[in-house]
Scaffold this active site. Sequence first.
Site, PDB file in Angstrom:
ATOM      1  N   TYR A  70     -32.845 -67.272 -60.244  1.00  0.00           N
ATOM      2  CA  TYR A  70     -32.690 -66.916 -59.011  1.00  0.00           C
ATOM      3  C   TYR A  70     -31.965 -68.065 -58.041  1.00  0.00           C
ATOM      4  O   TYR A  70     -30.970 -67.572 -57.438  1.00  0.00           O
ATOM      5  CB  TYR A  70     -34.193 -66.820 -58.229  1.00  0.00           C
ATOM      6  CG  TYR A  70     -34.026 -66.554 -56.909  1.00  0.00           C
ATOM      7  CD1 TYR A  70     -33.464 -65.292 -56.366  1.00  0.00           C
ATOM      8  CD2 TYR A  70     -34.451 -67.452 -55.864  1.00  0.00           C
ATOM      9  CE1 TYR A  70     -33.163 -64.838 -54.866  1.00  0.00           C
ATOM     10  CE2 TYR A  70     -34.365 -67.016 -54.475  1.00  0.00           C
ATOM     11  CZ  TYR A  70     -33.856 -66.095 -54.015  1.00  0.00           C
ATOM     12  OH  TYR A  70     -33.820 -65.626 -52.646  1.00  0.00           O
ATOM     13  N   LYS A  81     -28.251 -68.254 -56.079  1.00  0.00           N
ATOM     14  CA  LYS A  81     -28.215 -68.360 -54.668  1.00  0.00           C
ATOM     15  C   LYS A  81     -27.152 -69.619 -54.607  1.00  0.00           C
ATOM     16  O   LYS A  81     -26.557 -69.876 -53.473  1.00  0.00           O
ATOM     17  CB  LYS A  81     -29.468 -68.830 -54.305  1.00  0.00           C
ATOM     18  CG  LYS A  81     -30.531 -67.436 -54.047  1.00  0.00           C
ATOM     19  CD  LYS A  81     -30.146 -66.552 -52.684  1.00  0.00           C
ATOM     20  CE  LYS A  81     -29.919 -65.229 -53.309  1.00  0.00           C
ATOM     21  NZ  LYS A  81     -29.643 -64.590 -52.015  1.00  0.00           N
TER      22      LYS A  81
HETATM   23  N1  NAP Z   1     -37.699 -63.495 -47.420  1.00  0.00           N
HETATM   24  C1  NAP Z   1     -37.237 -64.688 -47.819  1.00  0.00           C
HETATM   25  O1  NAP Z   1     -38.318 -65.551 -47.585  1.00  0.00           O
HETATM   26  C2  NAP Z   1     -36.162 -65.201 -48.230  1.00  0.00           C
HETATM   27  C3  NAP Z   1     -35.857 -66.530 -48.509  1.00  0.00           C
HETATM   28  C4  NAP Z   1     -34.652 -67.153 -48.892  1.00  0.00           C
HETATM   29  C5  NAP Z   1     -33.633 -66.243 -49.114  1.00  0.00           C
HETATM   30  N2  NAP Z   1     -33.881 -64.870 -48.873  1.00  0.00           N
HETATM   31  C6  NAP Z   1     -32.591 -63.903 -49.001  1.00  0.00           C
HETATM   32  O2  NAP Z   1     -32.758 -62.955 -48.029  1.00  0.00           O
HETATM   33  C7  NAP Z   1     -31.929 -61.865 -48.695  1.00  0.00           C
HETATM   34  C8  NAP Z   1     -32.610 -60.502 -48.169  1.00  0.00           C
HETATM   35  O3  NAP Z   1     -34.038 -60.294 -49.028  1.00  0.00           O
HETATM   36  P1  NAP Z   1     -35.063 -60.005 -48.093  1.00  0.00           P
HETATM   37  O4  NAP Z   1     -36.112 -60.957 -48.008  1.00  0.00           O
HETATM   38  O5  NAP Z   1     -34.996 -59.247 -46.956  1.00  0.00           O
HETATM   39  O6  NAP Z   1     -35.768 -59.135 -49.487  1.00  0.00           O
HETATM   40  P2  NAP Z   1     -36.158 -57.389 -49.276  1.00  0.00           P
HETATM   41  O7  NAP Z   1     -36.819 -56.727 -48.175  1.00  0.00           O
HETATM   42  O8  NAP Z   1     -36.598 -57.087 -50.781  1.00  0.00           O
HETATM   43  O9  NAP Z   1     -34.538 -56.676 -49.278  1.00  0.00           O
HETATM   44  C9  NAP Z   1     -33.694 -56.985 -50.332  1.00  0.00           C
HETATM   45  C10 NAP Z   1     -32.557 -55.864 -50.152  1.00  0.00           C
HETATM   46  O10 NAP Z   1     -31.614 -55.867 -51.135  1.00  0.00           O
HETATM   47  C11 NAP Z   1     -31.321 -54.506 -51.645  1.00  0.00           C
HETATM   48  N3  NAP Z   1     -30.966 -54.344 -52.825  1.00  0.00           N
HETATM   49  C12 NAP Z   1     -31.733 -54.943 -54.204  1.00  0.00           C
HETATM   50  N4  NAP Z   1     -31.112 -54.750 -55.354  1.00  0.00           N
HETATM   51  C13 NAP Z   1     -29.968 -53.892 -54.865  1.00  0.00           C
HETATM   52  C14 NAP Z   1     -28.666 -53.192 -55.542  1.00  0.00           C
HETATM   53  N5  NAP Z   1     -28.722 -53.420 -56.979  1.00  0.00           N
HETATM   54  N6  NAP Z   1     -27.922 -52.825 -54.684  1.00  0.00           N
HETATM   55  C15 NAP Z   1     -27.949 -52.620 -53.500  1.00  0.00           C
HETATM   56  N7  NAP Z   1     -29.111 -53.235 -52.815  1.00  0.00           N
HETATM   57  C16 NAP Z   1     -29.779 -53.816 -53.443  1.00  0.00           C
HETATM   58  C17 NAP Z   1     -32.895 -53.932 -51.512  1.00  0.00           C
HETATM   59  O11 NAP Z   1     -32.646 -52.510 -51.644  1.00  0.00           O
HETATM   60  P3  NAP Z   1     -33.846 -51.778 -52.174  1.00  0.00           P
HETATM   61  O12 NAP Z   1     -34.678 -51.378 -51.281  1.00  0.00           O
HETATM   62  O13 NAP Z   1     -33.010 -50.237 -52.621  1.00  0.00           O
HETATM   63  O14 NAP Z   1     -34.352 -52.228 -53.218  1.00  0.00           O
HETATM   64  C18 NAP Z   1     -32.970 -54.618 -50.043  1.00  0.00           C
HETATM   65  O15 NAP Z   1     -32.653 -53.582 -49.159  1.00  0.00           O
HETATM   66  C19 NAP Z   1     -32.163 -61.979 -50.121  1.00  0.00           C
HETATM   67  O16 NAP Z   1     -30.575 -62.270 -50.389  1.00  0.00           O
HETATM   68  C20 NAP Z   1     -32.897 -63.173 -50.468  1.00  0.00           C
HETATM   69  O17 NAP Z   1     -32.443 -63.762 -51.588  1.00  0.00           O
HETATM   70  C21 NAP Z   1     -35.053 -64.170 -48.470  1.00  0.00           C
END
Ligand code: NAP
Length: 307
Positions: free
Chosen positions: A185, A189
């Site tokens: 992961y 990133k």
């Molecule tokens: N939340 C945190 O604390 C945090 C911290 C650091 C970085 N981030 C980053 O923030 C970003 C958003 O994450 P989030 O926290 O909002 O998580 P999330 O709620 O799990 O959202 C992830 C999104 O990515 C989509 N996705 C996953 N696989 C995919 C694929 N093969 N094709 C198209 N879409 C896909 C998911 O769609 P589905 O519904 O279809 O699976 C979902 O819409 C990510 O890049 C993550 O690494 C988050």
Amino acid sequence: MGPNPPTPMPDLSGKVAIVTGGHTGLGFGTGIELAKAGARVYIASRSESKFKEAKRDIVAEYPDADVRFLQVDLADLSSLNRAGRKFLQEESNLHLLVNNAGVMCVPYEETVDGFEMQIAVNYIGHFLFTKILLPTLYKTAATSSKGSVRIVNVSSDGHAKLAPKEGIVFSDINMEEDYSVWARYGHSKLANVLHSRELAKRYPDILSVSLHPGTVKTNLSAGPISSTPLYRLIKPLVELGAPGPRKGAANILFAAVSPALKLGSANGTYLVPVGKISAPSKAGSDEKMAEDLWRWTEMELASRGFE
Ligand SMILES: NC(=O)c1ccc[n+]([C@@H]2O[C@H](COP(=O)([O-])OP(=O)(O)OC[C@H]3O[C@@H](n4cnc5c(N)ncnc54)[C@H](OP(=O)(O)O)[C@@H]3O)[C@@H](O)[C@H]2O)c1
């Protein structure tokens, strides 16, 4: 739910934006505010039914929202080609690309193109999608105010804490052997951070940044729960005090629209919440690594017929 919108929003009437993964989590928190500010927002997602649910929620809050669906599976390069073509048939401008979709710590699995799932979805798919859209972004930048056309790569502080210290593992990009799901992961990133650096160098008229959104309560933890069931026990501690995705989108929105970010000084930088330019890891600051990664990715894509 936090303040709404989480960052002061300029008028975005007439602007076109794409948010990958915009139907849920941070992508939803970002897309809804862009739409409320007047942008036409393409939600790039795998599932039309999830898009429809998200659109219903957005329109319930903002009946005039112009929100559209773009079918994209970031784990399938051919799907990105199709999505790019479809978008370019519908639009001649693109002001904002938010590369947000992601997976975290999912068990080892390879995509149809032979890449490990995390590097594929988080980085390689977004690289190809961006490459397809770059000519339109560039053309839009020529007729838009300086620094308003942007590419935002949603990275993570995991790029520094979890990636191998030596940086990108060119000899084993999938990190199949001897690496944890967490290291994979962080590696993906780190690639997001390097991608933004190199975009800024190659396309100086477009403002490209990467960022850490902060710890935000979303569905992202489904990944570590599936690979490391004990994660369920520490999840409440990890997320203690963390905001939900509406408030948690503040740093992404800042990166996307804040006039405080200037093309000259902010291009290629890494932001931590909210809106603070911060030094990425040593590997994330390595210009040669950014250039090597760009070349490596282009070669890998070309070898699969995606040029
Ligand atoms: N939340 C945190 O604390 C945090 C911290 C650091 C970085 N981030 C980053 O923030 C970003 C958003 O994450 P989030 O926290 O909002 O998580 P999330 O709620 O799990 O959202 C992830 C999104 O990515 C989509 N996705 C996953 N696989 C995919 C694929 N093969 N094709 C198209 N879409 C896909 C998911 O769609 P589905 O519904 O279809 O699976 C979902 O819409 C990510 O890049 C993550 O690494 C988050």
